[in-house]
Design a protein around this motif. Sequence first.
Motif, short mmCIF file in Angstrom:
data_model
loop_
_atom_site.label_atom_id
_atom_site.label_comp_id
_atom_site.label_asym_id
_atom_site.label_seq_id
_atom_site.Cartn_x
_atom_site.Cartn_y
_atom_site.Cartn_z
N SER A 1 0.83 -1.21 0.00
CA SER A 1 0.00 0.00 0.00
C SER A 1 0.86 1.25 0.00
CB SER A 1 -0.91 0.04 1.23
OG SER A 1 -1.62 -1.14 1.32
N VAL B 1 -10.25 -1.07 -6.75
CA VAL B 1 -10.71 -1.08 -5.35
C VAL B 1 -11.42 -2.41 -5.11
CG1 VAL B 1 -12.12 0.07 -3.60
CG2 VAL B 1 -10.92 1.44 -5.34
N GLU C 1 -9.64 4.21 7.07
CA GLU C 1 -9.99 3.60 5.78
C GLU C 1 -11.41 3.98 5.39
OE1 GLU C 1 -7.30 -0.43 5.24
OE2 GLU C 1 -9.22 -0.64 6.28
N GLN C 2 -11.56 4.33 4.09
CA GLN C 2 -12.86 4.81 3.62
C GLN C 2 -13.48 3.84 2.62
OE1 GLN C 2 -10.76 8.57 2.54
NE2 GLN C 2 -12.82 9.40 2.83
N HIS C 3 -14.79 3.66 2.75
CA HIS C 3 -15.54 2.81 1.83
C HIS C 3 -15.46 3.40 0.42
CE1 HIS C 3 -18.64 -0.08 0.69
NE2 HIS C 3 -19.20 0.90 0.00
N THR D 1 -1.71 -1.99 13.38
CA THR D 1 -3.13 -2.04 13.02
C THR D 1 -3.77 -3.39 13.35
OG1 THR D 1 -2.46 -2.60 10.76
CG2 THR D 1 -3.05 -0.31 11.19
N HIS E 1 -10.40 2.84 -0.11
CA HIS E 1 -9.43 1.77 0.20
C HIS E 1 -10.01 0.41 -0.14
CE1 HIS E 1 -8.28 5.26 2.66
NE2 HIS E 1 -7.05 4.88 2.31
N TYR E 2 -11.25 0.21 0.19
CA TYR E 2 -11.98 -1.03 -0.11
C TYR E 2 -13.46 -0.69 -0.21
CZ TYR E 2 -8.12 -4.22 1.16
OH TYR E 2 -6.94 -4.93 1.19
N PRO F 1 -13.15 -2.10 8.48
CA PRO F 1 -12.23 -1.00 8.16
C PRO F 1 -11.28 -0.70 9.32
CG PRO F 1 -14.54 -0.30 7.96
CD PRO F 1 -14.56 -1.70 8.49
N ARG F 2 -10.03 -0.37 8.96
CA ARG F 2 -9.08 0.15 9.95
C ARG F 2 -9.37 1.64 10.11
NH1 ARG F 2 -4.28 -2.45 6.55
NH2 ARG F 2 -4.46 -4.59 7.25
N PHE G 1 -16.27 -2.10 1.69
CA PHE G 1 -16.46 -2.96 2.86
C PHE G 1 -17.85 -3.58 2.79
CE2 PHE G 1 -13.17 0.09 4.02
CZ PHE G 1 -12.17 -0.77 4.47
N TYR H 1 -11.71 -11.39 0.14
CA TYR H 1 -11.34 -10.22 -0.66
C TYR H 1 -11.56 -10.56 -2.13
CZ TYR H 1 -8.43 -8.98 3.44
OH TYR H 1 -7.96 -8.69 4.69
#
Length: 197
Positions: free
Chosen positions: A31, A48, A59-61, A151, A64-65, A55-56, A67, A93
Amino acid sequence: MAATFRGTTPEPPDVRPRLTVLSGPSGVGKSTVVAHMRKEHPEVWLSVSATTRKPRPGEQHGVHYFFVTDEEMDKLIANGELLEWAEFAGNRYGTPRAAVLERLEKGEPVLLEIDLQGARQVRESMSDARLVFLAPPSWEELVRRLTGRGTESPEVIERRLEAARTELAAEPEFDTTLVNTSVEDVARELLALMDVV
Ligand SMILES: Nc1nc2c(ncn2[C@@H]2O[C@H](COP(=O)(O)OP(=O)(O)O)[C@@H](O)[C@H]2O)c(=O)[nH]1
Ligand SMILES: Nc1ncnc2c1ncn2[C@@H]1O[C@H](COP(=O)(O)OP(=O)(O)O)[C@@H](O)[C@H]1O
């Protein structure tokens, strides 16, 4: 610059845009390298992924992923919406298929940051994909980075290190290995492999 290449020599430039897959053990710096690279070259499109992981902080929906719940992941898989997917350290994932194919058709450089199982699936389904392995300078440094990121719980770190042993052993399956000693060097080498610079 050549110092961080190991095993194989860099490939000659390819005029066609190809899918590039970046894999490597958790904590190796994938990353970090990708973020550094995209800061100066935002034209590199990073897929994505969807994940069932929580989420850590920060981290945004959609950034980053995506979710998703277990049920939503079941549906994505059942509907064939994922180019590949895998279970990693207790979470699933997957790479949304449509967005990747759309970008490739437009001729844009596409990058996937996915695990070993996903990389193997992409190798089967997209034979001209370029598979890049990001390796740590040493096992001790990998442990230091994964732990130092702060994390994950000790149990999760243990699971990820267990997966890392398998992933490190699979390095010869990849087209190229880059050793992540310097983020700047690796980002530059990855861009060169992707014919972006
Ligand atoms: N197969 C597959 N692996 C993925 C995908 N997205 C992320 N991963 C991988 O899943 C692993 C865990 O990712 P993550 O929980 O974000 O942890 P991190 O890589 O240690 O930051 C990493 O090896 C990622 O490269 C995906 O869409 N498919
Ligand atoms: N070349 C490097 N040298 C030192 N630390 C690094 C380097 N690359 C990444 N890191 C650090 O290692 C940790 C894990 O990096 P990260 O990018 O989250 O790994 P990954 O995405 O592969 O799980 C982070 O704390 C990051 O700042």
